[in-house]
Scaffold this active site. Structure first.
Site, PDB file in Angstrom:
ATOM      1  N   HIS A 108       0.815  -1.222   0.000  1.00 40.02           N
ATOM      2  CA  HIS A 108       0.000   0.000   0.000  1.00 40.02           C
ATOM      3  C   HIS A 108       0.846   1.268   0.000  1.00 40.02           C
ATOM      4  O   HIS A 108       0.391   2.313   0.449  1.00 40.02           O
ATOM      5  CB  HIS A 108      -0.972  -0.024   1.193  1.00 40.02           C
ATOM      6  N   CYS A 119       2.548  14.446 -12.435  1.00 40.79           N
ATOM      7  CA  CYS A 119       3.679  13.904 -13.216  1.00 40.79           C
ATOM      8  C   CYS A 119       4.378  12.741 -12.513  1.00 40.79           C
ATOM      9  O   CYS A 119       5.255  12.107 -13.088  1.00 40.79           O
ATOM     10  CB  CYS A 119       4.689  15.000 -13.543  1.00 40.79           C
TER      11      CYS A 119
HETATM   12  C1  BJW Z   1      -3.296  -6.578  16.686  1.00 42.87           C
HETATM   13  C2  BJW Z   1      -2.724  -5.696  17.580  1.00 42.87           C
HETATM   14  C3  BJW Z   1      -1.563  -6.127  18.234  1.00 42.87           C
HETATM   15  C4  BJW Z   1      -4.437  -4.707  16.720  1.00 42.87           C
HETATM   16  N1  BJW Z   1      -1.072  -7.335  17.980  1.00 42.87           N
HETATM   17  N2  BJW Z   1      -2.802  -7.784  16.460  1.00 42.87           N
HETATM   18  C5  BJW Z   1     -15.792  -5.644  -2.041  1.00 42.87           C
HETATM   19  C6  BJW Z   1     -15.121  -6.848  -1.975  1.00 42.87           C
HETATM   20  C7  BJW Z   1     -13.763  -6.925  -2.226  1.00 42.87           C
HETATM   21  C8  BJW Z   1     -13.054  -5.786  -2.534  1.00 42.87           C
HETATM   22  C9  BJW Z   1     -13.718  -4.582  -2.578  1.00 42.87           C
HETATM   23  C10 BJW Z   1     -15.059  -4.504  -2.367  1.00 42.87           C
HETATM   24  N3  BJW Z   1     -15.418  -3.205  -2.472  1.00 42.87           N
HETATM   25  C11 BJW Z   1     -14.344  -2.472  -2.752  1.00 42.87           C
HETATM   26  C12 BJW Z   1     -13.290  -3.291  -2.833  1.00 42.87           C
HETATM   27  C13 BJW Z   1     -11.922  -2.926  -3.116  1.00 42.87           C
HETATM   28  C14 BJW Z   1     -11.221  -2.314  -1.919  1.00 42.87           C
HETATM   29  C15 BJW Z   1     -11.526  -3.123  -0.654  1.00 42.87           C
HETATM   30  O1  BJW Z   1     -10.885  -4.107  -0.347  1.00 42.87           O
HETATM   31  N4  BJW Z   1     -12.500  -2.730   0.131  1.00 42.87           N
HETATM   32  C16 BJW Z   1     -12.908  -3.494   1.317  1.00 42.87           C
HETATM   33  C17 BJW Z   1     -12.771  -2.632   2.554  1.00 42.87           C
HETATM   34  C18 BJW Z   1     -14.269  -4.054   1.110  1.00 42.87           C
HETATM   35  N5  BJW Z   1      -9.814  -2.377  -2.253  1.00 42.87           N
HETATM   36  C19 BJW Z   1      -9.225  -1.440  -2.983  1.00 42.87           C
HETATM   37  O2  BJW Z   1      -9.808  -0.437  -3.375  1.00 42.87           O
HETATM   38  C20 BJW Z   1      -7.784  -1.690  -3.324  1.00 42.87           C
HETATM   39  N6  BJW Z   1      -7.550  -1.519  -4.704  1.00 42.87           N
HETATM   40  C21 BJW Z   1      -8.139  -2.287  -5.619  1.00 42.87           C
HETATM   41  O3  BJW Z   1      -8.930  -3.171  -5.348  1.00 42.87           O
HETATM   42  O4  BJW Z   1      -7.737  -1.988  -6.905  1.00 42.87           O
HETATM   43  C22 BJW Z   1      -8.427  -2.624  -7.980  1.00 42.87           C
HETATM   44  C23 BJW Z   1      -9.508  -1.697  -8.452  1.00 42.87           C
HETATM   45  C24 BJW Z   1      -9.178  -0.472  -8.968  1.00 42.87           C
HETATM   46  C25 BJW Z   1     -10.178   0.371  -9.411  1.00 42.87           C
HETATM   47  C26 BJW Z   1     -11.498  -0.001  -9.282  1.00 42.87           C
HETATM   48  C27 BJW Z   1     -11.820  -1.228  -8.719  1.00 42.87           C
HETATM   49  C28 BJW Z   1     -10.816  -2.090  -8.313  1.00 42.87           C
HETATM   50  C29 BJW Z   1      -6.900  -0.687  -2.629  1.00 42.87           C
HETATM   51  C30 BJW Z   1      -6.919  -0.842  -1.145  1.00 42.87           C
HETATM   52  C31 BJW Z   1      -6.083   0.265  -0.503  1.00 42.87           C
HETATM   53  C32 BJW Z   1      -6.160   0.239   1.023  1.00 42.87           C
HETATM   54  N7  BJW Z   1      -5.618   1.456   1.528  1.00 42.87           N
HETATM   55  C33 BJW Z   1      -5.521   1.631   2.971  1.00 42.87           C
HETATM   56  C34 BJW Z   1      -5.016   3.068   3.231  1.00 42.87           C
HETATM   57  C35 BJW Z   1      -3.523   3.182   2.914  1.00 42.87           C
HETATM   58  C36 BJW Z   1      -3.019   4.568   3.113  1.00 42.87           C
HETATM   59  C37 BJW Z   1      -3.141   5.019   4.537  1.00 42.87           C
HETATM   60  O5  BJW Z   1      -2.419   4.489   5.399  1.00 42.87           O
HETATM   61  O6  BJW Z   1      -3.951   5.905   4.781  1.00 42.87           O
HETATM   62  O7  BJW Z   1      -4.613   0.661   3.515  1.00 42.87           O
HETATM   63  S1  BJW Z   1      -7.028   1.296   3.839  1.00 42.87           S
HETATM   64  C38 BJW Z   1      -6.259   0.578   5.247  1.00 42.87           C
HETATM   65  O8  BJW Z   1      -6.661  -0.818   5.352  1.00 42.87           O
HETATM   66  C39 BJW Z   1      -4.748   0.567   4.952  1.00 42.87           C
HETATM   67  C40 BJW Z   1      -4.357  -0.796   5.448  1.00 42.87           C
HETATM   68  O9  BJW Z   1      -3.145  -1.205   4.849  1.00 42.87           O
HETATM   69  C41 BJW Z   1      -5.534  -1.649   5.064  1.00 42.87           C
HETATM   70  C42 BJW Z   1      -5.627  -2.931   5.846  1.00 42.87           C
HETATM   71  O10 BJW Z   1      -5.848  -2.703   7.185  1.00 42.87           O
HETATM   72  P1  BJW Z   1      -5.138  -3.637   8.283  1.00 42.87           P
HETATM   73  O11 BJW Z   1      -3.683  -3.529   8.184  1.00 42.87           O
HETATM   74  O12 BJW Z   1      -5.709  -5.003   8.195  1.00 42.87           O
HETATM   75  O13 BJW Z   1      -5.567  -2.903   9.652  1.00 42.87           O
HETATM   76  P2  BJW Z   1      -6.926  -3.012  10.481  1.00 42.87           P
HETATM   77  O14 BJW Z   1      -7.013  -1.837  11.387  1.00 42.87           O
HETATM   78  O15 BJW Z   1      -8.071  -3.264   9.621  1.00 42.87           O
HETATM   79  O16 BJW Z   1      -6.743  -4.326  11.378  1.00 42.87           O
HETATM   80  C43 BJW Z   1      -5.796  -4.382  12.433  1.00 42.87           C
HETATM   81  C44 BJW Z   1      -5.795  -5.802  12.983  1.00 42.87           C
HETATM   82  O17 BJW Z   1      -4.743  -5.929  13.924  1.00 42.87           O
HETATM   83  C45 BJW Z   1      -7.086  -6.181  13.713  1.00 42.87           C
HETATM   84  O18 BJW Z   1      -7.501  -7.464  13.263  1.00 42.87           O
HETATM   85  C46 BJW Z   1      -6.689  -6.210  15.189  1.00 42.87           C
HETATM   86  O19 BJW Z   1      -7.396  -7.216  15.941  1.00 42.87           O
HETATM   87  C47 BJW Z   1      -5.226  -6.523  15.114  1.00 42.87           C
HETATM   88  N8  BJW Z   1      -4.403  -5.950  16.178  1.00 42.87           N
HETATM   89  N9  BJW Z   1      -3.470  -4.540  17.640  1.00 42.87           N
HETATM   90  C48 BJW Z   1      -1.734  -8.161  17.133  1.00 42.87           C
HETATM   91  N10 BJW Z   1      -0.929  -5.320  19.149  1.00 42.87           N
HETATM   92 ZN    ZN Z   2       4.599  17.212 -11.162  1.00 47.64          ZN
END
Ligand code: BJW
Ligand code: ZN
Length: 245
Positions: A108, A119
């Protein structure tokens, strides 16, 4: 071609929680206080670039001040036993690299770089936040944005392909601190399981993909990962995860 790494560690925001970085979907996480569609989408940036820039600048300051925790460091130490260990992370904080992990695939993007939305020119975030403008403008007239992947944007292709191939061919896939809800990243867990890898999950809570794991460890990653080294050693020797004693 490199030989496929036998051990892949796949991480999410939970691994950095004990470094003081907010997760997204937990109680108290970023999404409870901010609406993702208002901040982490290209549409949000087009509508309110100043609000989005200030939010990321605030998050960058937190990341810059944070330190890797014992979870990040345990993974870096496993490299001594597995020189080909690959870390695949959804995180943008670079804490794996700062802990000493050498091979890190960032699915990500990263918060340490800004890039021009027009650009593509890159500027270190440390420099970008000192420039005038919220956000600052590039020489081409475009606006600088964080080099992260927003909802609706494609993941960096090379990174995703490398992660996908590693997940498909590894022997052990350790999943740490991800809610496994954001695709296509979460799909790597399914790819690893289908490819026959032993899947180990470390998380405070159950996730939608917990059922794919051979073993799950419930609790904070910073406490659990350093204690898993003997199991990893046993897996390397015997080819299977030891049963709980
Ligand atoms: C602990 C702990 C401790 C806590 N020890 N454990 C329907 C179905 C499928 C897909 C989609 C859909 N509708 C839309 C989509 C696509 C979408 C998506 O997946 N959406 C879902 C939410 C439904 N995906 C996208 O858009 C992606 N691109 C894509 O699909 O491109 C193709 C496309 C293009 C054009 C049109 C259509 C398709 C891109 C996804 C980008 C995600 N970006 C983010 C932001 C990044 C920038 C920023 O930092 O601001 O990435 S969102 C956010 O979530 C961030 C993270 O990397 C990502 C994942 O989150 P993560 O790491 O799992 O964190 P949490 O908070 O969710 O979970 C933490 C966990 O840790 C918990 O389980 C806790 O229990 C645990 N925990 N403390 C151990 N100490
Ligand atoms: Zn530029």
């Amino acid at each position: 071609m490199d030989r496929a790494p036998s051990l892949v560690v796949f991480t999410g925001a939970g691994i950095s929680q004990e470094s003081g970085i907010s997760t997204f979907r937990d109680p108290g996480g970023l999404w409870e206080r901010f609406r993702p569609e208002e901040l982490a989408t290209p549409e949000a940036f087009a509508a309110k670039p100043d609000v989005v820039w200030r939010w990321y600048r605030w998050r960058f300051e937190k990341v810059r001040a944070a330190e890797p925790n014992p979870g990040h460091r345990a993974i870096a130490r496993w490299q001594e036993r597995f020189p080909s260990l690959l870390v695949v992370t959804q995180n943008v904080d670079r804490l794996h690299q700062r802990a000493g992990s050498r091979e890190v695939v960032e699915l990500h993007g990263d918060l340490w770089t800004a890039r021009c939305a027009r650009c593509g020119k890159r500027v270190a975030m440390e420099r970008a936040i000192e420039l005038p403008g919220e956000p600052p403008a590039c020489a081409c007239g475009g606006l600088l944005r964080p080099n992260v992947v927003w909802f609706g944007e494609m993941l960096p292709q090379e990174a995703f392909l490398r992660a996908d191939a590693a997940a498909a061919h590894c022997g052990l896939f350790v999943v740490v601190g991800t809610s496994a809800r954001v695709y296509p990243a979460a799909g790597l867990i399914e790819v690893a399981a289908e490819g026959g890898a032993t899947v180990i999950e470390v998380n405070r809570e159950e996730t939608p993909l917990s059922a794919l794991a051979t073993r799950t460890y419930r609790g904070p990653a910073g406490e659990i990962l350093p204690g898993l080294t003997p199991e990893i050693e046993a897996w390397a020797k015997e080819g299977r995860w030891p049963s709980p004693s």
